[in-house]
Design a protein around this motif. Structure first.
Motif, PDB file in Angstrom:
ATOM      1  N   PHE A  40       0.875  -1.179   0.000  1.00  0.00           N
ATOM      2  CA  PHE A  40       0.000   0.000   0.000  1.00  0.00           C
ATOM      3  C   PHE A  40       0.907   1.222   0.000  1.00  0.00           C
ATOM      4  O   PHE A  40       1.615   1.475   0.974  1.00  0.00           O
ATOM      5  CB  PHE A  40      -0.915  -0.015   1.228  1.00  0.00           C
ATOM      6  CG  PHE A  40      -1.941   1.077   1.220  1.00  0.00           C
ATOM      7  CD1 PHE A  40      -3.047   0.995   0.378  1.00  0.00           C
ATOM      8  CD2 PHE A  40      -1.805   2.180   2.033  1.00  0.00           C
ATOM      9  CE1 PHE A  40      -4.002   1.999   0.362  1.00  0.00           C
ATOM     10  CE2 PHE A  40      -2.750   3.187   2.030  1.00  0.00           C
ATOM     11  CZ  PHE A  40      -3.856   3.092   1.187  1.00  0.00           C
ATOM     12  N   LYS A  41       0.903   1.962  -1.103  1.00  0.00           N
ATOM     13  CA  LYS A  41       1.819   3.096  -1.252  1.00  0.00           C
ATOM     14  C   LYS A  41       1.093   4.412  -1.017  1.00  0.00           C
ATOM     15  O   LYS A  41      -0.036   4.594  -1.435  1.00  0.00           O
ATOM     16  CB  LYS A  41       2.421   3.087  -2.651  1.00  0.00           C
ATOM     17  CG  LYS A  41       3.250   1.861  -2.917  1.00  0.00           C
ATOM     18  CD  LYS A  41       3.818   1.873  -4.312  1.00  0.00           C
ATOM     19  CE  LYS A  41       4.592   0.579  -4.529  1.00  0.00           C
ATOM     20  NZ  LYS A  41       5.150   0.500  -5.856  1.00  0.00           N
ATOM     21  N   THR A  42       1.783   5.311  -0.340  1.00  0.00           N
ATOM     22  CA  THR A  42       1.264   6.647  -0.088  1.00  0.00           C
ATOM     23  C   THR A  42       2.341   7.647  -0.481  1.00  0.00           C
ATOM     24  O   THR A  42       3.496   7.517  -0.075  1.00  0.00           O
ATOM     25  CB  THR A  42       0.913   6.838   1.398  1.00  0.00           C
ATOM     26  OG1 THR A  42       0.026   5.803   1.805  1.00  0.00           O
ATOM     27  CG2 THR A  42       0.271   8.181   1.638  1.00  0.00           C
ATOM     28  N   ASP A  43       1.947   8.622  -1.276  1.00  0.00           N
ATOM     29  CA  ASP A  43       2.832   9.723  -1.648  1.00  0.00           C
ATOM     30  C   ASP A  43       2.301  10.978  -0.987  1.00  0.00           C
ATOM     31  O   ASP A  43       1.175  11.388  -1.235  1.00  0.00           O
ATOM     32  CB  ASP A  43       2.868   9.907  -3.166  1.00  0.00           C
ATOM     33  CG  ASP A  43       3.412   8.690  -3.885  1.00  0.00           C
ATOM     34  OD1 ASP A  43       4.369   8.087  -3.370  1.00  0.00           O
ATOM     35  OD2 ASP A  43       2.886   8.353  -4.963  1.00  0.00           O
ATOM     36  N   VAL A  44       3.125  11.579  -0.135  1.00  0.00           N
ATOM     37  CA  VAL A  44       2.703  12.743   0.629  1.00  0.00           C
ATOM     38  C   VAL A  44       3.439  13.970   0.108  1.00  0.00           C
ATOM     39  O   VAL A  44       4.660  13.949  -0.046  1.00  0.00           O
ATOM     40  CB  VAL A  44       3.004  12.564   2.132  1.00  0.00           C
ATOM     41  CG1 VAL A  44       2.528  13.763   2.930  1.00  0.00           C
ATOM     42  CG2 VAL A  44       2.385  11.282   2.659  1.00  0.00           C
ATOM     43  N   GLY A  45       2.689  15.013  -0.165  1.00  0.00           N
ATOM     44  CA  GLY A  45       3.264  16.284  -0.566  1.00  0.00           C
ATOM     45  C   GLY A  45       2.735  17.390   0.321  1.00  0.00           C
ATOM     46  O   GLY A  45       2.008  17.130   1.275  1.00  0.00           O
ATOM     47  N   LEU A  54      -2.944  -2.175  -5.114  1.00  0.00           N
ATOM     48  CA  LEU A  54      -2.704  -2.984  -6.313  1.00  0.00           C
ATOM     49  C   LEU A  54      -3.615  -2.600  -7.471  1.00  0.00           C
ATOM     50  O   LEU A  54      -3.276  -2.814  -8.636  1.00  0.00           O
ATOM     51  CB  LEU A  54      -2.884  -4.468  -5.984  1.00  0.00           C
ATOM     52  CG  LEU A  54      -1.881  -5.045  -4.993  1.00  0.00           C
ATOM     53  CD1 LEU A  54      -2.253  -6.468  -4.642  1.00  0.00           C
ATOM     54  CD2 LEU A  54      -0.482  -4.972  -5.554  1.00  0.00           C
ATOM     55  N   HIS A  55      -4.769  -2.040  -7.196  1.00  0.00           N
ATOM     56  CA  HIS A  55      -5.761  -1.836  -8.240  1.00  0.00           C
ATOM     57  C   HIS A  55      -6.011  -0.383  -8.629  1.00  0.00           C
ATOM     58  O   HIS A  55      -6.509  -0.136  -9.720  1.00  0.00           O
ATOM     59  CB  HIS A  55      -7.095  -2.461  -7.812  1.00  0.00           C
ATOM     60  CG  HIS A  55      -6.955  -3.899  -7.416  1.00  0.00           C
ATOM     61  ND1 HIS A  55      -6.670  -4.883  -8.331  1.00  0.00           N
ATOM     62  CD2 HIS A  55      -7.003  -4.499  -6.209  1.00  0.00           C
ATOM     63  CE1 HIS A  55      -6.571  -6.044  -7.703  1.00  0.00           C
ATOM     64  NE2 HIS A  55      -6.773  -5.835  -6.407  1.00  0.00           N
ATOM     65  N   SER A  56      -5.721   0.563  -7.761  1.00  0.00           N
ATOM     66  CA  SER A  56      -6.085   1.944  -8.087  1.00  0.00           C
ATOM     67  C   SER A  56      -5.162   2.946  -7.386  1.00  0.00           C
ATOM     68  O   SER A  56      -4.420   2.604  -6.475  1.00  0.00           O
ATOM     69  CB  SER A  56      -7.531   2.217  -7.693  1.00  0.00           C
ATOM     70  OG  SER A  56      -7.664   2.136  -6.285  1.00  0.00           O
ATOM     71  N   ARG A  57      -5.273   4.192  -7.850  1.00  0.00           N
ATOM     72  CA  ARG A  57      -4.546   5.312  -7.248  1.00  0.00           C
ATOM     73  C   ARG A  57      -5.559   6.440  -7.030  1.00  0.00           C
ATOM     74  O   ARG A  57      -6.314   6.800  -7.926  1.00  0.00           O
ATOM     75  CB  ARG A  57      -3.429   5.777  -8.180  1.00  0.00           C
ATOM     76  CG  ARG A  57      -2.627   6.931  -7.638  1.00  0.00           C
ATOM     77  CD  ARG A  57      -1.468   7.241  -8.588  1.00  0.00           C
ATOM     78  NE  ARG A  57      -0.774   8.443  -8.237  1.00  0.00           N
ATOM     79  CZ  ARG A  57       0.235   8.521  -7.381  1.00  0.00           C
ATOM     80  NH1 ARG A  57       0.660   7.433  -6.784  1.00  0.00           N
ATOM     81  NH2 ARG A  57       0.823   9.663  -7.123  1.00  0.00           N
TER      82      ARG A  57
END
Length: 176
Positions: A40-45, A54-57
């Motif tokens: 589970f990836k999180t990009d914080v700005g 795996l399925h969506s952003r």
């Protein structure tokens, strides 16, 4: 106008425009801190946060009030310095034709450089917030610095280089 002065103003203008573009990209993108926690990836700005499985952003805008106080300062400093440095780039370009505006360009560049220099070390103090989950100045093991923060640091360096070039303090880097 001496030929070396006009070449320096062109060089300064190019460096300032590049720094402005890097600042704008840092503001717009969410890749300041990248967290990868079991797929589970999180990009914080400082302006948005993106979640990816795996399925969506999915991305959401962050309001300034959602940010930790340290990042609120960084956001304000980055917005103000982007305005200052962008204006300095325009004035530096105009100084090729009207040397009298060079002083204003130098002053705006200095203000932008000061704000960026203050913001660079303050940003990691916000790692202890709920957005990241680490401690101040220490990221959790599942997180890394993203390219937006790196561009932010590079833009700070470029603004100082432009300031030195504009003041004529930089080595006469083959502009003659």
């Amino acid at each position: 106008m001496p030929a070396h002065r006009s070449k320096k103003s062109v060089g300064t203008t190019v460096v300032l425009f590049l720094a402005t573009l890097f600042c704008i990209d840092s503001l717009a993108e969410s890749y300041w801190v990248k967290i990868d926690d079991d797929g589970f990836k999180t990009d914080v700005g400082i302006s948005r946060i993106c979640y990816e499985d795996l399925h969506s952003r999915h991305c959401e805008r962050l309001s300034v009030s959602d940010l930790p106080p340290e990042w609120q300062f960084v956001w304000v400093a980055l917005v103000m310095s982007t305005i200052f440095v962008g204006s300095a780039a325009v004035l530096s370009g105009l100084s090729y034709f009207k040397p009298a505006v060079a002083g204003f360009s130098k002053f705006l560049t200095l203000l932008g450089a000061i704000l960026l220099a203050l913001a660079v070390p303050i940003f990691p103090a916000g790692f202890g917030s709920d957005l990241v989950g680490g401690a101040a100045f220490k990221l959790p093991d599942t997180a890394n610095i993203g390219y937006s923060y790196i561009l932010f640091v590079i833009s700070t360096f470029l603004v100082f280089v432009a300031e030195l070039m504009g003041q004529g303090l930089a080595v006469d880097v083959h502009f003659t």
